[in-house]
Scaffold this active site. Structure first.
Site, PDB file in Angstrom:
ATOM      1  N   TYR A   1       5.137  -0.526   0.281  1.00  0.00           N
ATOM      2  CA  TYR A   1       4.942   0.172  -1.017  1.00  0.00           C
ATOM      3  C   TYR A   1       4.251  -0.907  -1.954  1.00  0.00           C
ATOM      4  CZ  TYR A   1       8.161   3.891  -0.356  1.00  0.00           C
ATOM      5  OH  TYR A   1       8.908   5.185   0.104  1.00  0.00           O
ATOM      6  N   ARG A  48       0.221   8.315   1.572  1.00  0.00           N
ATOM      7  CA  ARG A  48       1.161   8.666   1.039  1.00  0.00           C
ATOM      8  C   ARG A  48       1.753   8.200  -0.438  1.00  0.00           C
ATOM      9  NH1 ARG A  48       7.043   9.579   3.574  1.00  0.00           N
ATOM     10  NH2 ARG A  48       8.302   9.277   1.675  1.00  0.00           N
TER      11      ARG A  48
END
Length: 186
Positions: A1, A48
């Site tokens: 992330y 994503r």
């Protein structure tokens, strides 16, 4: 992330060209896409986003989340990428009483994205097929169901019951999980 940490004004406290504005916070993302594009066609690259990611690595959803993600998706549109993989909230409780959250990520981002969209996040067969029929996505990813059911496609085709996933074995290594779930033939 890592990208998410750059995108979030809460975790990204930089005051240089990588912090502050949406354009600056998306700079690292653009630079990575530019670098990847030098070694492979970007129409083979997807990305994503989990816009409803909450309380993870200094990231919380707030009133700036949606405008930032909209900027990121519009930026990505210019790269001719293979797909955008969007994660839906895992439950309504995940987004309840949190400013800036979406109950349905695909409904919001599908009109913005020009690339194919993959939907994921607590979707069963019926929900996935409904998303496809409503043109909210081009494909559905069934993460946990796939882990627990190596023959998921066949089970969906037959309407067969699914194995329950054992979350305690996810991403842990070892002998249990991933390869030992029973198939229909077993």
């Amino acid at each position: 992330y890592l990208f998410h940490q750059f995108f979030s004004h809460q975790s990204n406290q930089r005051d240089d060209e990588y912090g502050g504005s949406h354009e600056n916070r998306a700079r690292f993302f653009r630079e990575v896409l530019d670098a990847v594009g030098e070694v492979m066609p970007l129409n083979r690259v997807g990305f994503r986003l989990n816009p409803m990611l909450n309380h993870f690595h200094g990231i919380t959803v707030d009133e700036d989340t949606l405008p930032m993600w909209e900027h990121v998706v519009r930026t990505a549109n210019g790269y001719g990428l293979a797909y955008l993989h969007l994660t839906e909230p895992l439950s309504p409780k995940q987004v309840a009483n949190t400013p800036g959250t979406l109950l349905d990520v695909g409904v919001h981002f599908r009109p913005i994205a020009t690339m194919p969209v993959i939907s994921n996040g607590a979707l069963d067969q019926a929900k996935g097929e409904a998303r496809l029929a409503a043109n909210l996505c081009d494909a559905v990813a069934y993460g946990m169901a796939w882990i627990a059911n190596p023959d998921l496609v066949e089970r969906y085709r037959r309407g067969a019951p699914l194995n329950e996933p054992d979350r305690d074995t996810f991403y842990q290594g070892g002998e249990k999980g991933y390869l030992d779930y029973p198939t229909l033939a077993a």
